[in-house]
Write a protein that holds these residues in place. Sequence first.
Motif, PDB file in Angstrom:
ATOM      1  N   LEU A   1      48.552   1.673  46.682  1.00 25.43           N
ATOM      2  CA  LEU A   1      47.252   1.955  46.077  1.00 25.43           C
ATOM      3  C   LEU A   1      46.105   1.709  47.040  1.00 25.43           C
ATOM      4  O   LEU A   1      45.019   2.250  46.868  1.00 25.43           O
ATOM      5  CB  LEU A   1      47.055   1.096  44.832  1.00 25.43           C
ATOM      6  N   GLY A   2      46.314   0.850  48.020  1.00 22.32           N
ATOM      7  CA  GLY A   2      45.258   0.509  48.957  1.00 22.32           C
ATOM      8  C   GLY A   2      45.739  -0.554  49.923  1.00 22.32           C
ATOM      9  O   GLY A   2      46.928  -0.838  50.014  1.00 22.32           O
ATOM     10  N   ARG A   3      44.774  -1.146  50.618  1.00 22.58           N
ATOM     11  CA  ARG A   3      45.092  -2.181  51.606  1.00 22.58           C
ATOM     12  C   ARG A   3      44.097  -3.317  51.474  1.00 22.58           C
ATOM     13  O   ARG A   3      42.892  -3.093  51.370  1.00 22.58           O
ATOM     14  CB  ARG A   3      45.027  -1.556  52.993  1.00 22.58           C
ATOM     15  N   VAL A   4      44.601  -4.549  51.468  1.00 18.45           N
ATOM     16  CA  VAL A   4      43.756  -5.737  51.365  1.00 18.45           C
ATOM     17  C   VAL A   4      42.966  -5.900  52.656  1.00 18.45           C
ATOM     18  O   VAL A   4      43.532  -5.819  53.755  1.00 18.45           O
ATOM     19  CB  VAL A   4      44.608  -6.998  51.092  1.00 18.45           C
ATOM     20  N   THR A   5      41.641  -6.121  52.514  1.00 17.11           N
ATOM     21  CA  THR A   5      40.809  -6.321  53.703  1.00 17.11           C
ATOM     22  C   THR A   5      40.267  -7.734  53.794  1.00 17.11           C
ATOM     23  O   THR A   5      39.809  -8.140  54.860  1.00 17.11           O
ATOM     24  CB  THR A   5      39.629  -5.333  53.730  1.00 17.11           C
ATOM     25  N   GLY A   6      40.294  -8.497  52.708  1.00 16.71           N
ATOM     26  CA  GLY A   6      39.790  -9.864  52.741  1.00 16.71           C
ATOM     27  C   GLY A   6      39.661 -10.451  51.348  1.00 16.71           C
ATOM     28  O   GLY A   6      40.015  -9.819  50.355  1.00 16.71           O
ATOM     29  N   LEU A   7      39.144 -11.673  51.297  1.00 17.67           N
ATOM     30  CA  LEU A   7      38.909 -12.366  50.035  1.00 17.67           C
ATOM     31  C   LEU A   7      37.491 -12.901  50.017  1.00 17.67           C
ATOM     32  O   LEU A   7      36.974 -13.325  51.054  1.00 17.67           O
ATOM     33  CB  LEU A   7      39.897 -13.530  49.856  1.00 17.67           C
ATOM     34  N   VAL A   8      36.890 -12.889  48.813  1.00 17.00           N
ATOM     35  CA  VAL A   8      35.527 -13.400  48.661  1.00 17.00           C
ATOM     36  C   VAL A   8      35.456 -14.291  47.421  1.00 17.00           C
ATOM     37  O   VAL A   8      36.267 -14.177  46.511  1.00 17.00           O
ATOM     38  CB  VAL A   8      34.489 -12.254  48.536  1.00 17.00           C
ATOM     39  N   ARG A   9      34.462 -15.179  47.445  1.00 16.55           N
ATOM     40  CA  ARG A   9      34.196 -16.037  46.293  1.00 16.55           C
ATOM     41  C   ARG A   9      32.954 -15.510  45.590  1.00 16.55           C
ATOM     42  O   ARG A   9      31.904 -15.328  46.202  1.00 16.55           O
ATOM     43  CB  ARG A   9      33.993 -17.493  46.728  1.00 16.55           C
ATOM     44  N   ARG A  10      33.112 -15.248  44.295  1.00 18.36           N
ATOM     45  CA  ARG A  10      31.995 -14.760  43.483  1.00 18.36           C
ATOM     46  C   ARG A  10      31.020 -15.892  43.201  1.00 18.36           C
ATOM     47  O   ARG A  10      31.330 -17.073  43.420  1.00 18.36           O
ATOM     48  CB  ARG A  10      32.502 -14.213  42.145  1.00 18.36           C
ATOM     49  N   ASN A  11      29.847 -15.549  42.683  1.00 18.30           N
ATOM     50  CA  ASN A  11      28.838 -16.555  42.326  1.00 18.30           C
ATOM     51  C   ASN A  11      29.320 -17.506  41.233  1.00 18.30           C
ATOM     52  O   ASN A  11      28.905 -18.651  41.181  1.00 18.30           O
ATOM     53  CB  ASN A  11      27.543 -15.868  41.871  1.00 18.30           C
ATOM     54  N   ASP A  12      30.233 -17.035  40.354  1.00 18.67           N
ATOM     55  CA  ASP A  12      30.757 -17.895  39.286  1.00 18.67           C
ATOM     56  C   ASP A  12      31.916 -18.775  39.752  1.00 18.67           C
ATOM     57  O   ASP A  12      32.502 -19.510  38.966  1.00 18.67           O
ATOM     58  CB  ASP A  12      31.174 -17.062  38.075  1.00 18.67           C
ATOM     59  N   GLY A  13      32.278 -18.712  41.037  1.00 14.89           N
ATOM     60  CA  GLY A  13      33.343 -19.541  41.598  1.00 14.89           C
ATOM     61  C   GLY A  13      34.694 -18.854  41.635  1.00 14.89           C
ATOM     62  O   GLY A  13      35.633 -19.353  42.239  1.00 14.89           O
ATOM     63  N   GLY A  14      34.816 -17.711  40.976  1.00 11.96           N
ATOM     64  CA  GLY A  14      36.078 -16.972  40.983  1.00 11.96           C
ATOM     65  C   GLY A  14      36.323 -16.311  42.327  1.00 11.96           C
ATOM     66  O   GLY A  14      35.414 -16.147  43.145  1.00 11.96           O
ATOM     67  N   VAL A  15      37.562 -15.904  42.545  1.00 20.21           N
ATOM     68  CA  VAL A  15      37.962 -15.288  43.815  1.00 20.21           C
ATOM     69  C   VAL A  15      38.347 -13.836  43.563  1.00 20.21           C
ATOM     70  O   VAL A  15      39.040 -13.521  42.590  1.00 20.21           O
ATOM     71  CB  VAL A  15      39.139 -16.055  44.450  1.00 20.21           C
ATOM     72  N   ASP A  16      37.894 -12.964  44.456  1.00 17.92           N
ATOM     73  CA  ASP A  16      38.256 -11.549  44.411  1.00 17.92           C
ATOM     74  C   ASP A  16      38.975 -11.168  45.692  1.00 17.92           C
ATOM     75  O   ASP A  16      38.658 -11.664  46.778  1.00 17.92           O
ATOM     76  CB  ASP A  16      37.011 -10.659  44.275  1.00 17.92           C
ATOM     77  N   VAL A  17      39.942 -10.275  45.553  1.00 19.25           N
ATOM     78  CA  VAL A  17      40.632  -9.682  46.691  1.00 19.25           C
ATOM     79  C   VAL A  17      39.931  -8.353  46.967  1.00 19.25           C
ATOM     80  O   VAL A  17      39.794  -7.527  46.073  1.00 19.25           O
ATOM     81  CB  VAL A  17      42.119  -9.446  46.371  1.00 19.25           C
ATOM     82  N   ILE A  18      39.481  -8.155  48.180  1.00 18.05           N
ATOM     83  CA  ILE A  18      38.799  -6.913  48.541  1.00 18.05           C
ATOM     84  C   ILE A  18      39.855  -5.920  49.026  1.00 18.05           C
ATOM     85  O   ILE A  18      40.642  -6.219  49.921  1.00 18.05           O
ATOM     86  CB  ILE A  18      37.725  -7.146  49.634  1.00 18.05           C
ATOM     87  N   VAL A  19      39.854  -4.748  48.395  1.00 14.48           N
ATOM     88  CA  VAL A  19      40.860  -3.726  48.670  1.00 14.48           C
ATOM     89  C   VAL A  19      40.160  -2.436  49.082  1.00 14.48           C
ATOM     90  O   VAL A  19      39.178  -2.039  48.467  1.00 14.48           O
ATOM     91  CB  VAL A  19      41.739  -3.480  47.425  1.00 14.48           C
ATOM     92  N   ARG A  20      40.695  -1.810  50.130  1.00 13.75           N
ATOM     93  CA  ARG A  20      40.185  -0.505  50.569  1.00 13.75           C
ATOM     94  C   ARG A  20      40.987   0.572  49.848  1.00 13.75           C
ATOM     95  O   ARG A  20      42.203   0.610  49.908  1.00 13.75           O
ATOM     96  CB  ARG A  20      40.337  -0.360  52.078  1.00 13.75           C
ATOM     97  N   LEU A  21      40.264   1.481  49.145  1.00 15.84           N
ATOM     98  CA  LEU A  21      40.881   2.561  48.365  1.00 15.84           C
ATOM     99  C   LEU A  21      40.438   3.932  48.870  1.00 15.84           C
ATOM    100  O   LEU A  21      39.480   4.043  49.613  1.00 15.84           O
ATOM    101  CB  LEU A  21      40.436   2.474  46.901  1.00 15.84           C
ATOM    102  N   ASP A  22      41.106   4.954  48.357  1.00 10.37           N
ATOM    103  CA  ASP A  22      40.678   6.348  48.467  1.00 10.37           C
ATOM    104  C   ASP A  22      40.517   6.855  49.884  1.00 10.37           C
ATOM    105  O   ASP A  22      39.552   7.534  50.197  1.00 10.37           O
ATOM    106  CB  ASP A  22      39.362   6.577  47.713  1.00 10.37           C
ATOM    107  N   GLY A  23      41.454   6.574  50.714  1.00 11.79           N
ATOM    108  CA  GLY A  23      41.362   7.086  52.077  1.00 11.79           C
ATOM    109  C   GLY A  23      41.765   8.538  52.170  1.00 11.79           C
ATOM    110  O   GLY A  23      42.154   9.169  51.204  1.00 11.79           O
ATOM    111  N   ILE A  24      41.705   9.089  53.365  1.00  7.73           N
ATOM    112  CA  ILE A  24      41.984  10.507  53.559  1.00  7.73           C
ATOM    113  C   ILE A  24      43.361  10.769  54.160  1.00  7.73           C
ATOM    114  O   ILE A  24      43.756  11.923  54.266  1.00  7.73           O
ATOM    115  CB  ILE A  24      40.922  11.148  54.476  1.00  7.73           C
ATOM    116  N   LEU A  25      44.085   9.733  54.557  1.00 10.23           N
ATOM    117  CA  LEU A  25      45.388   9.950  55.186  1.00 10.23           C
ATOM    118  C   LEU A  25      46.398  10.303  54.099  1.00 10.23           C
ATOM    119  O   LEU A  25      46.814   9.465  53.328  1.00 10.23           O
ATOM    120  CB  LEU A  25      45.837   8.692  55.938  1.00 10.23           C
ATOM    121  N   GLY A  26      46.795  11.553  54.008  1.00  7.01           N
ATOM    122  CA  GLY A  26      47.687  12.001  52.942  1.00  7.01           C
ATOM    123  C   GLY A  26      49.134  11.677  53.251  1.00  7.01           C
ATOM    124  O   GLY A  26      49.742  12.289  54.119  1.00  7.01           O
TER     125      GLY A  26
END
Length: 176
Positions: free
Chosen positions: A79-104
Amino acid sequence: MSARVLLSGLGAVLLTLALVGPGRAQTAGPSPTPDHMPKPGMTAPEMAGRAADRFPQPVRAGDLPGRFLLQPEESQPVLGRVTGLVRRNDGGVDVIVRLDGILGLTWLGLQPVAWSGVGSRLVAVPVEAVALLGEHVALMGLTPERLHALPTFAPNSATVIPPDETLRIGIVRPFH
């Protein structure tokens, strides 16, 4: 002779009913969703509850970028590729994912993935919605449709988690 014809006709009807009867007893429609698949419309608390049941393991934040995000089904499309992790303002953690590329890569059974970043976008996926699957990351709390419906992530909108910080992320077994 008419009794013989009547009995053979009755036998044919009974045989037909015996063969067709079980077919009508089957339910129409899709099969029930397996427990490991995301349920449509899951809320954040439901995702957190399911994530806690996945035996969270310590993982360095720097070990996740570059891993593929897979759909939780036997064919495991990318579905995509993980590029990093971030901490939201509420203290939760999100995984940043790159989507919708052009390489078919659909001819290999893979979804389009942006290796170069051309034509792609970043989304923030709650860490409770993913799990570790060997060297990959599996999408467990969102359907692919909900993943693609997430808003585009703005890189300066959250605090980047340093690579040496340890987080706890659940694990799952292979889907086949």
